[in-house]
Design an enzyme around this catalytic site. Structure first.
Site, PDB file in Angstrom:
ATOM      1  N   GLY A 193     -11.028  -2.511   9.088  1.00 29.08           N
ATOM      2  CA  GLY A 193     -10.581  -2.543  10.482  1.00 29.08           C
ATOM      3  C   GLY A 193     -11.695  -2.524  11.500  1.00 29.08           C
ATOM      4  N   LYS A 199       0.825  -1.220   0.000  1.00 26.44           N
ATOM      5  CA  LYS A 199       0.000   0.000   0.000  1.00 26.44           C
ATOM      6  C   LYS A 199       0.853   1.260   0.000  1.00 26.44           C
ATOM      7  CE  LYS A 199      -3.747  -1.800   2.882  1.00 26.44           C
ATOM      8  NZ  LYS A 199      -4.795  -1.943   1.896  1.00 26.44           N
ATOM      9  N   GLY A 243     -13.994  -4.952   6.507  1.00 27.02           N
ATOM     10  CA  GLY A 243     -14.955  -5.456   7.488  1.00 27.02           C
ATOM     11  C   GLY A 243     -15.360  -6.910   7.318  1.00 27.02           C
ATOM     12  N   GLY A 271      -8.241  -8.428   5.911  1.00 33.95           N
ATOM     13  CA  GLY A 271      -7.087  -8.080   6.731  1.00 33.95           C
ATOM     14  C   GLY A 271      -7.302  -8.445   8.169  1.00 33.95           C
TER      15      GLY A 271
HETATM   16  O1  LIG Z   1      -7.309  -1.776   2.417  1.00 35.72           O
HETATM   17  C1  LIG Z   1      -7.493  -2.942   2.167  1.00 35.72           C
HETATM   18  C2  LIG Z   1      -7.649  -3.410   0.822  1.00 35.72           C
HETATM   19  O2  LIG Z   1      -6.494  -3.151   0.185  1.00 35.72           O
HETATM   20  C3  LIG Z   1      -7.510  -3.942   3.217  1.00 35.72           C
HETATM   21  O3  LIG Z   1      -6.869  -5.067   2.778  1.00 35.72           O
HETATM   22  C4  LIG Z   1      -8.895  -4.267   3.589  1.00 35.72           C
HETATM   23  O4  LIG Z   1      -9.737  -3.190   3.450  1.00 35.72           O
HETATM   24  C5  LIG Z   1      -8.819  -4.872   4.905  1.00 35.72           C
HETATM   25  O5  LIG Z   1      -9.858  -4.480   5.718  1.00 35.72           O
HETATM   26  P1  LIG Z   1     -10.153  -5.341   7.001  1.00 35.72           P
HETATM   27  O6  LIG Z   1      -8.986  -5.167   7.900  1.00 35.72           O
HETATM   28  O7  LIG Z   1     -11.419  -4.748   7.543  1.00 35.72           O
HETATM   29  O8  LIG Z   1     -10.322  -6.742   6.507  1.00 35.72           O
END
Ligand SMILES: O=C(CO)[C@H](O)[C@H](O)COP(=O)(O)O
Length: 293
Positions: A152, A80, A213, A234
């Site tokens: 997140g 990123k 999410g 994530g």
């Molecule tokens: O920015 C992102 C996509 O590139 C993250 O991988 C994604 O949004 C992860 O979100 P979360 O932590 O809620 O799963």
């Protein structure tokens, strides 16, 4: 053969369809993701829930960390950069990452301009909440989109909202007359030519994945059913009680999203999900999805 053309960049996006791209913060997590069947990993210094909890400025990761992940796995490695931070993007390109995510999860570097992405050899993925945002990013050169959701939180509600909105806006384009497309282009801040393409094909000119999410196999199945062609996950994996097991279950759900019996089987005994936050309780200045227009 020419390399890094629009066609080769788009080819990479197409290859990821049906898969799960997992956020990882070190080589050990990257190995877990690869072993679980992730189609790619996203290297970042903290997963979005940690960024949310700790605050401060979040930036592109240390090159040493990205290189250790590149060494550890054979699947594509994404990384990123901040919105508008073309210098971070050039560094990531020099490191040979397979994709750059110009991401709202990191602190914005430029509140007015996104990166001009077409001049890079490496393909870019960007987030969107609606069709206008999607088409503006494609015009700048993005080869892949992801609905933003609210990263997140562990709350899938925004991912659902963005997927549904995009889907209904695309449907609407297909029934507009050509003169109406001109007006629609002005409203969306998007070029007429792209709207004509959508009218003809009924879809975006690049793949669209879901993000933000997703915390359970059922969330993954829901996003796929709403039109996501693959998933970014994530915090939902690496902040849960049993990351390897949940990672495998979410990969399986991206494949078997139409099979409730299979989903029941893989949802069983996963341990505690991540500690989650209800998006509705978040003040507007804590919403990552609102970053970038
Ligand atoms: O920015 C992102 C996509 O590139 C993250 O991988 C994604 O949004 C992860 O979100 P979360 O932590 O809620 O799963």
């Amino acid at each position: 053969m020419k390399k890094a053309t629009n066609t080769t960049k788009l080819g990479l996006s197409e290859m990821l369809k049906g898969g799960v791209i997992m956020d990882v913060v070190n080589a050990e997590q990257a190995k877990i993701a690869e072993d679980a069947g992730a189609c790619a990993v996203m290297a970042l210094e903290r997963v979005p829930a940690q960024i949310r909890a700790e605050g401060g400025v979040s930036r592109a990761s240390d090159p040493a960390m990205i290189q250790s992940i590149q060494k550890a796995v054979s699947i594509p490695v994404m990384a990123k950069c901040r919105i508008g931070h073309f210098a971070e993007a050039r560094i990531l390109e020099a490191l040979g990452v397979d994709f750059i995510d110009e991401s709202e999860v990191l602190t914005m570097a430029d509140e007015e301009f996104h990166i001009e992405k077409a001049s890079f050899r490496v393909p870019f993925v960007c987030g969107c909440r609606d069709l206008g945002e999607a088409l503006r990013r494609i015009t700048e050169g993005a080869s892949l989109l992801r609905t933003k959701g609210e990263a997140g939180t562990g709350d899938v509600v925004e991912a659902v909202r963005h997927l549904r909105k995009l889907r209904s806006q695309i449907r609407r384009i297909t029934v507009l007359e050509h003169d109406e497309l001109v007006a629609e282009g002005k409203t969306l801040g998007a070029p007429y030519e792209l709207l004509v393409k959508i009218k003809e094909t009924g879809k975006l000119p690049v793949p669209n994945f879901a993000a933000g999410g997703i915390a359970t196999p059922a969330d993954a199945a829901l996003c796929m059913a709403l039109g996501a062609e693959a998933l970014f996950v994530g915090s939902g994996i690496f902040l849960s009680e049993d990351a390897p097991k949940r990672a495998r279950a979410i990969v399986t759900a991206a494949t078997y999203w139409q099979d409730p019996a299979k989903l029941a089987e893989i949802s069983t005994g996963l341990g505690q999900p991540m500690r989650s936050v209800q998006v509705a309780t978040l003040p507007s200045n804590e919403r990552f999805a609102a970053r970038g227009m």
